[in-house]
Structure formats: structure tokens, C-alpha cells
Design a protein around this motif. Sequence first.
Motif, mmCIF file in Angstrom:
data_model
loop_
_atom_site.group_PDB
_atom_site.id
_atom_site.type_symbol
_atom_site.label_atom_id
_atom_site.label_comp_id
_atom_site.label_asym_id
_atom_site.label_seq_id
_atom_site.Cartn_x
_atom_site.Cartn_y
_atom_site.Cartn_z
ATOM 1 N N MET A 47 0.837 -1.196 0.000
ATOM 2 C CA MET A 47 0.000 0.000 0.000
ATOM 3 C C MET A 47 0.875 1.249 0.000
ATOM 4 O O MET A 47 1.971 1.256 0.583
ATOM 5 C CB MET A 47 -0.900 0.035 1.248
ATOM 6 C CG MET A 47 -2.024 -0.957 1.250
ATOM 7 S SD MET A 47 -3.057 -0.705 2.744
ATOM 8 C CE MET A 47 -4.297 -1.966 2.511
ATOM 9 N N ASP A 48 0.394 2.326 -0.623
ATOM 10 C CA ASP A 48 1.123 3.586 -0.569
ATOM 11 C C ASP A 48 0.851 4.292 0.756
ATOM 12 O O ASP A 48 0.037 3.830 1.574
ATOM 13 C CB ASP A 48 0.771 4.486 -1.764
ATOM 14 C CG ASP A 48 -0.697 4.887 -1.815
ATOM 15 O OD1 ASP A 48 -1.401 4.804 -0.779
ATOM 16 O OD2 ASP A 48 -1.155 5.300 -2.903
ATOM 17 N N GLU A 50 -0.718 7.053 1.581
ATOM 18 C CA GLU A 50 -2.088 7.507 1.816
ATOM 19 C C GLU A 50 -3.010 6.333 2.151
ATOM 20 O O GLU A 50 -3.917 6.465 2.980
ATOM 21 C CB GLU A 50 -2.618 8.262 0.594
ATOM 22 C CG GLU A 50 -1.963 9.608 0.363
ATOM 23 C CD GLU A 50 -2.162 10.583 1.514
ATOM 24 O OE1 GLU A 50 -3.214 10.501 2.194
ATOM 25 O OE2 GLU A 50 -1.268 11.419 1.755
ATOM 26 N N GLY A 51 -2.776 5.191 1.518
ATOM 27 C CA GLY A 51 -3.569 4.009 1.828
ATOM 28 C C GLY A 51 -3.326 3.529 3.240
ATOM 29 O O GLY A 51 -4.264 3.141 3.959
ATOM 30 N N LYS A 53 -2.221 5.439 5.704
ATOM 31 C CA LYS A 53 -2.796 6.460 6.578
ATOM 32 C C LYS A 53 -4.296 6.214 6.779
ATOM 33 O O LYS A 53 -4.815 6.313 7.893
ATOM 34 C CB LYS A 53 -2.576 7.853 5.981
ATOM 35 C CG LYS A 53 -3.080 8.992 6.857
ATOM 36 C CD LYS A 53 -2.962 10.329 6.141
ATOM 37 C CE LYS A 53 -1.529 10.706 5.857
ATOM 38 N NZ LYS A 53 -1.426 12.038 5.216
ATOM 39 N N ALA A 54 -4.971 5.862 5.695
ATOM 40 C CA ALA A 54 -6.414 5.620 5.768
ATOM 41 C C ALA A 54 -6.730 4.397 6.625
ATOM 42 O O ALA A 54 -7.582 4.451 7.518
ATOM 43 C CB ALA A 54 -6.987 5.442 4.365
ATOM 44 N N PHE A 100 -9.853 12.082 3.722
ATOM 45 C CA PHE A 100 -8.788 11.186 3.280
ATOM 46 C C PHE A 100 -8.559 11.330 1.780
ATOM 47 O O PHE A 100 -9.480 11.610 1.015
ATOM 48 C CB PHE A 100 -9.155 9.736 3.585
ATOM 49 C CG PHE A 100 -9.255 9.418 5.053
ATOM 50 C CD1 PHE A 100 -8.116 9.179 5.805
ATOM 51 C CD2 PHE A 100 -10.491 9.362 5.678
ATOM 52 C CE1 PHE A 100 -8.211 8.893 7.154
ATOM 53 C CE2 PHE A 100 -10.599 9.075 7.028
ATOM 54 C CZ PHE A 100 -9.457 8.839 7.772
ATOM 55 N N LYS A 101 -7.323 11.095 1.344
ATOM 56 C CA LYS A 101 -7.014 11.077 -0.082
ATOM 57 C C LYS A 101 -7.183 9.675 -0.656
ATOM 58 O O LYS A 101 -7.182 9.490 -1.867
ATOM 59 C CB LYS A 101 -5.587 11.581 -0.312
ATOM 60 C CG LYS A 101 -5.405 13.045 0.049
ATOM 61 C CD LYS A 101 -3.975 13.504 -0.188
ATOM 62 C CE LYS A 101 -3.813 14.965 0.200
ATOM 63 N NZ LYS A 101 -2.407 15.438 0.015
ATOM 64 N N SER A 102 -7.302 8.684 0.208
ATOM 65 C CA SER A 102 -7.509 7.306 -0.210
ATOM 66 C C SER A 102 -8.921 6.883 0.200
ATOM 67 O O SER A 102 -9.469 7.389 1.189
ATOM 68 C CB SER A 102 -6.469 6.402 0.452
ATOM 69 O OG SER A 102 -6.567 5.085 -0.021
ATOM 70 N N ASP A 103 -9.499 5.957 -0.528
ATOM 71 C CA ASP A 103 -10.877 5.521 -0.288
ATOM 72 C C ASP A 103 -10.986 4.776 1.046
ATOM 73 O O ASP A 103 -10.231 3.836 1.305
ATOM 74 C CB ASP A 103 -11.328 4.611 -1.435
ATOM 75 C CG ASP A 103 -12.805 4.269 -1.372
ATOM 76 O OD1 ASP A 103 -13.536 4.892 -0.578
ATOM 77 O OD2 ASP A 103 -13.235 3.381 -2.130
#
Length: 407
Positions: A47-48, A50-51, A53-54, A100-103
Amino acid sequence: MNIRMDELIQSIAVALEVVESRLLGASTNHGKRIAVLCSLMGKELGMDNEGIKAVTTCALFHDNALTEYILSEHTNSDAQEINFRLHCEYGQRNIETLPFKSDVKGLVLYHHERADGNGLFGKREGEFPVGAELIAIADMVDVISHLQRMPLENLPLLQKEIEAQRGKCYTKTAADTMLAILNADTLSAIRDENINKTAAQLLPAWEVEAQDEAIMRLADLSAKIIDYASVFTRKHSVQIANRIWLMGTYYNFDPTMHAKAYLAAAMHDLGKLYTPTEILEKPGKLDDNEFNIIKSHVKGTYDLLSVITGFEDICGWASSHHEKLDGSGYCFGKKAEELDFISRLLACTDIYQAVSEERPYHPARSHADTMQVLFGMAQKGFIDDKIVKDFDIVMADYSLKDVPFLI
């Protein structure tokens, strides 16, 4: 001024763990532990940032709606309409208010799903997000195995149990990923004595400006979480935050001061999540021990907020809301010269809201009746006379009414 939103989320999660422990028997540092496990599993899956972080934020906040669920169960007369799924539904709704920037769709909603369809919503493997799979396995493994104190020699047995539940309780992806990261070093890193250091190293930093919409949304959400601790406080923190915002407009606060005052107001009773509901809702007079427990919520708020980078002023204001100008307040016994304008304003606002709202020991009061109490306290030298007079001007239009969200 920058604030570490990730640290703030961790502090709120610590307070929520008290509620989770009462309802589910969760262990100490449960939220941080599953967040760390999800971070490790997310990295294992590629995962990146942002992922990760989410999923880690959702892990920390997976039971953010437990107080709301408990209140619904407590007040709804139709027991058939209330079930444990509500805390997942409410929690998902709450987490989606954060930018969030990720879903994050379904990450909290489906954190009690099982690979074989025996979860709360009957979802099978492949029918709910991978992030929810990770939270689900970390949550269940920690609750069942008490990882914070599990002997190292029991690790092989736990690994066998996870393998045995692969495709049954846990999805294949979740089980394989958990087995890939769950080793002796991981077990040591998530013990209570090490978890704070581990979380600081592994959980992604999230910095925002004090007046940023993201942190204002989190403050509003936190106020609601705190207020749902009792049927008699279900508007308390939200209304104090809204009243502080209204007063800040009256005083022409600059944007940063306005936002920081709002944050302090929204968070001022965070430590009250430690207070048993039976004390919060006791209809009669509290005995000395019960009153001391109530008073300790201020120190709880201080402890939770003092560890957040950029929250120095906010923590000071939030933990001074029961101080009095003559030094007779609590929990620090500060005197007039130690209490700045925002501390005095928040103290007046807390008293106004507590006096005007319905409580177990008194009905809701009008603005005029509430002001009689405040003017009396000002005359005795407990609270700021000038602020009280300003309150009489600004709040007159809201007698027996809620102040709306004004941001």
C-alpha cells in the motif's frame, strides 16, 4: 500553526478504548495495537502512504461510534431496532467526514465481517475491502489472544490458529499477511511498554493547520463522541464549541485564534469518557468519592491532549475549564493571573451550558435564569465579570435554543 492530526486521533482513540473495554472487554492500547498491525500488513501488501494512513486511522477509530450506539440502545424503546451493527454503520458515517485522499468506504462498516459470511452484515471474502479485512483480523486476534501480554512461547500456537481459520474467520489475504508480519519482534513491539514508541515510528504523520477543515471536522466528531457518553450530555461539548465560535465572532478573533478556541471547547471533556455512566447520570447528590471521580476528568483531558504536537495552547485552555479566578477551582487550582482570556471564556461557556441544559438534577433553564447564576458567580469573584456581561448580550437570542453549527 501546524497540529499533528495523527497524534490527536491517537489520543481520542485512547479515550474510546475505555468505552470499548466496558462493552467488548478490549485490552489496553487495543486501538494502537491494531493500527500498528494494519500498518505492517499494509506495507507488506505494498500500500502507498495515503492508503496506510487511511487504514491505520480507521483502525484507531474503528469503534468511534460505540458511545452513540450505547446511547441509542439506552434510549430506544424498540429493542428490535437496535443491534450491534449500528456501531459499524455510525462509525463508517463518522469516519467519512474526514478528508482522506484514499478511499475509506467500508473500512469501518465491515470490520466485523468474516470470510465465510458469518459477520454482522453477512459479507463473504471478496465482498468487503481489503482494508476492512486487515482491521478485522487485527481486531479479533488482539481481543482473543491479548497480544499485549501473550507469552512468546504461545506464538506458534497462535500462528497455527490463524492458519486454521484461513478462509473461515479470516480472509486468505488477511491471514497470509498477518502470518507474514506476526513474529517475535512484532509481538515485542506491540506490548504495552513498547506500543507508544512503535506507533510513533510506524503510523504516518498527518500535519494540518489549526484552522484547516480537516481538524475542525475531527473536533466536531470528537465533541459528538464525548457527548454520547450520557443522555444528559448529548449536546454539551457540541454546544460549548458552537457558543465559543459565536463569542469568537463577537470578539473578532483572528482565524487561528478562532479555530484554536473552537478546538479547545470541542475537546474540553475528552477525559469524561473515563467517567462511569452511572455517575454522569446520577439523579441525586454525588458523594465525595463520586465527585472526585467527576473532577478527575479534567486531568484526563490534560493527559490526552498534552502529548499532541501543536496543541499546547489548546490543551491549556481545555484543561482549565473548571478553574476559578480565586483559585478554588480544579484540577490545578489556578488563580486569576494564571488564567488568560480564552481560559476564562471557556470556563464561563462551560458553566452557561451546564446550567442551561437539562441534567439529572435540574430541568433546562432559560437565558435569564442561567444568567442569574453566572452573575452571582461573577460577584463572588469566581468567573470573569466582563465576559459574563458579554454573554448576556450574545446569548440572549438563544434562550432554550441550541446554537447552530456556524463554521
